[in-house]
Design a protein around this motif. Structure first.
Motif, mmCIF file in Angstrom:
data_model
loop_
_atom_site.group_PDB
_atom_site.id
_atom_site.type_symbol
_atom_site.label_atom_id
_atom_site.label_comp_id
_atom_site.label_asym_id
_atom_site.label_seq_id
_atom_site.Cartn_x
_atom_site.Cartn_y
_atom_site.Cartn_z
ATOM 1 N N ASN A 130 0.898 -1.218 -0.042
ATOM 2 C CA ASN A 130 0.013 -0.123 0.134
ATOM 3 C C ASN A 130 0.844 1.345 0.041
ATOM 4 O O ASN A 130 0.334 2.238 0.022
ATOM 5 C CB ASN A 130 -0.845 0.058 1.161
ATOM 6 N N ARG A 131 2.030 1.169 -0.024
ATOM 7 C CA ARG A 131 3.061 2.247 0.125
ATOM 8 C C ARG A 131 3.321 2.957 -1.123
ATOM 9 O O ARG A 131 3.280 4.144 -1.055
ATOM 10 C CB ARG A 131 4.134 1.918 0.798
ATOM 11 N N VAL A 132 3.177 2.239 -2.333
ATOM 12 C CA VAL A 132 3.568 2.914 -3.394
ATOM 13 C C VAL A 132 2.321 2.084 -4.597
ATOM 14 O O VAL A 132 2.170 0.933 -4.422
ATOM 15 C CB VAL A 132 4.769 2.161 -4.304
ATOM 16 N N LYS A 133 1.688 3.271 -5.073
ATOM 17 C CA LYS A 133 0.500 2.815 -5.870
ATOM 18 C C LYS A 133 0.617 3.617 -7.201
ATOM 19 O O LYS A 133 1.325 4.657 -7.434
ATOM 20 C CB LYS A 133 -1.047 3.545 -5.309
ATOM 21 N N LEU A 134 0.594 2.854 -8.303
ATOM 22 C CA LEU A 134 0.686 3.368 -9.676
ATOM 23 C C LEU A 134 -0.911 3.166 -10.408
ATOM 24 O O LEU A 134 -1.506 2.358 -10.390
ATOM 25 C CB LEU A 134 1.806 2.385 -10.500
ATOM 26 N N TYR A 135 -0.967 4.381 -11.151
ATOM 27 C CA TYR A 135 -2.387 4.245 -11.902
ATOM 28 C C TYR A 135 -2.184 4.792 -13.424
ATOM 29 O O TYR A 135 -1.377 5.960 -13.362
ATOM 30 C CB TYR A 135 -3.464 5.207 -11.060
ATOM 31 N N VAL A 136 -2.766 4.286 -13.971
ATOM 32 C CA VAL A 136 -2.703 4.649 -15.563
ATOM 33 C C VAL A 136 -4.045 4.791 -16.127
ATOM 34 O O VAL A 136 -4.952 3.796 -16.232
ATOM 35 C CB VAL A 136 -1.760 3.591 -16.412
ATOM 36 N N ASN A 137 -4.110 5.973 -16.708
ATOM 37 C CA ASN A 137 -5.500 6.320 -17.296
ATOM 38 C C ASN A 137 -6.834 6.151 -16.254
ATOM 39 O O ASN A 137 -7.596 5.467 -16.612
ATOM 40 C CB ASN A 137 -5.896 5.679 -18.552
ATOM 41 N N GLY A 138 -6.402 6.286 -15.090
ATOM 42 C CA GLY A 138 -7.366 6.230 -13.737
ATOM 43 C C GLY A 138 -7.610 4.909 -13.280
ATOM 44 O O GLY A 138 -8.403 4.447 -12.223
ATOM 45 N N SER A 139 -6.934 3.825 -13.794
ATOM 46 C CA SER A 139 -7.135 2.493 -13.297
ATOM 47 C C SER A 139 -5.521 2.109 -12.461
ATOM 48 O O SER A 139 -4.693 2.336 -13.026
ATOM 49 C CB SER A 139 -7.222 1.545 -14.233
ATOM 50 N N GLU A 140 -5.877 1.510 -11.419
ATOM 51 C CA GLU A 140 -4.738 1.037 -10.635
ATOM 52 C C GLU A 140 -4.139 -0.023 -11.181
ATOM 53 O O GLU A 140 -4.633 -1.020 -11.334
ATOM 54 C CB GLU A 140 -5.067 0.944 -9.080
ATOM 55 N N VAL A 141 -2.757 0.143 -11.229
ATOM 56 C CA VAL A 141 -1.860 -0.912 -11.948
ATOM 57 C C VAL A 141 -1.676 -1.978 -10.592
ATOM 58 O O VAL A 141 -1.117 -1.517 -9.906
ATOM 59 C CB VAL A 141 -0.625 -0.589 -12.461
ATOM 60 N N THR A 142 -2.144 -3.222 -10.694
ATOM 61 C CA THR A 142 -2.039 -4.158 -9.975
ATOM 62 C C THR A 142 -0.788 -5.486 -9.788
ATOM 63 O O THR A 142 -0.826 -6.138 -9.159
ATOM 64 C CB THR A 142 -3.185 -4.638 -8.975
ATOM 65 N N VAL A 143 -0.583 -5.701 -11.359
ATOM 66 C CA VAL A 143 0.466 -6.641 -11.781
ATOM 67 C C VAL A 143 1.506 -6.114 -12.091
ATOM 68 O O VAL A 143 1.592 -5.254 -12.982
ATOM 69 C CB VAL A 143 -0.401 -7.341 -12.917
ATOM 70 N N PHE A 144 2.666 -6.768 -11.389
ATOM 71 C CA PHE A 144 4.099 -6.253 -11.880
ATOM 72 C C PHE A 144 4.927 -7.409 -12.079
ATOM 73 O O PHE A 144 4.811 -8.247 -11.263
ATOM 74 C CB PHE A 144 4.507 -5.222 -10.571
ATOM 75 N N GLY A 145 5.846 -7.076 -12.863
ATOM 76 C CA GLY A 145 6.908 -8.172 -13.303
ATOM 77 C C GLY A 145 7.894 -7.991 -11.945
ATOM 78 O O GLY A 145 8.391 -9.051 -11.776
ATOM 79 N N THR A 146 8.266 -6.933 -11.507
ATOM 80 C CA THR A 146 9.133 -6.643 -10.391
ATOM 81 C C THR A 146 8.189 -5.760 -9.451
ATOM 82 O O THR A 146 7.545 -4.800 -9.838
ATOM 83 C CB THR A 146 10.240 -5.785 -10.512
ATOM 84 N N ALA A 147 8.050 -6.140 -8.003
ATOM 85 C CA ALA A 147 7.556 -5.320 -7.224
ATOM 86 C C ALA A 147 8.000 -5.333 -5.815
ATOM 87 O O ALA A 147 8.004 -6.766 -5.264
ATOM 88 C CB ALA A 147 5.859 -6.033 -6.810
ATOM 89 N N ASN A 148 9.182 -4.661 -5.620
ATOM 90 C CA ASN A 148 9.939 -4.512 -4.425
ATOM 91 C C ASN A 148 9.478 -3.269 -3.551
ATOM 92 O O ASN A 148 9.396 -2.172 -4.225
ATOM 93 C CB ASN A 148 11.169 -4.319 -4.819
ATOM 94 N N TYR A 149 8.946 -3.414 -2.522
ATOM 95 C CA TYR A 149 8.254 -2.426 -1.565
ATOM 96 C C TYR A 149 9.368 -2.262 -0.282
ATOM 97 O O TYR A 149 9.251 -1.578 0.665
ATOM 98 C CB TYR A 149 7.123 -2.814 -1.221
#
Length: 149
Positions: A130-149
């Motif tokens: 929940n610390r880093v959120k990415l949105y593209v065209n108003g939709s949250e991106v929830t699938v990442f090839g790399t996700a290090n928090y």
């Protein structure tokens, strides 16, 4: 699908690409152009949001959309970029290690579309995802090839 309805917002010439967006900027890689800002103070570096519109001009090469850093090679460095595979990356490195790094699996290859990209950082959140959120065209991106928090 583009967020902009060209025929309604920009007039009949928009469909053919014959328009200019007022107050917009175009950067050509051969110009090495960029914008620079030096804040008056450090501000809140734990909770912040950055939002922008971008239109791709070239594919298959890495380039920063936003690059925030202090002077010197050991200072923190945060960026939003397209990588050479046309994915969006959101990363931050501290003095000696990665603080977070997200790389989408989704690719962004439509050179005719405007992308609205928003990054929301809240390092006070208890759950790392929940610390880093990415949105593209108003939709949250929830699938990442790399996700290090």
């Amino acid at each position: 699908m583009s967020i902009l309805n060209n025929s309604l917002l920009l007039g009949a010439d928009a469909a053919a690409g014959g328009y200019q967006v007022s107050r917009s900027l175009r950067f050509n890689s051969s110009d090495s152009a960029y914008l620079s800002r030096t804040p008056a103070s450090a501000g809140n570096r734990k909770t912040w949001t950055f939002s922008l519109w971008v239109k791709r001009g070239a594919l298959g090469s890495s380039y920063y959309i936003v690059d925030g850093r202090s002077t010197g090679s050991t200072n923190p460095h945060t960026w939003i970029a397209f990588d050479s595979s046309d994915r969006i990356t959101v990363s931050s490195f501290g003095a000696s290690a990665s603080e977070y790094s997200l790389v989408t699996t989704q690719v962004f290859r439509d050179t005719s579309a405007w992308y609205h990209i928003t990054v929301a950082i809240d390092t006070t959140q208890a759950t790392a995802a929940n610390r880093v959120k990415l949105y593209v065209n108003g939709s949250e991106v929830t699938v990442f090839g790399t996700a290090n928090y």
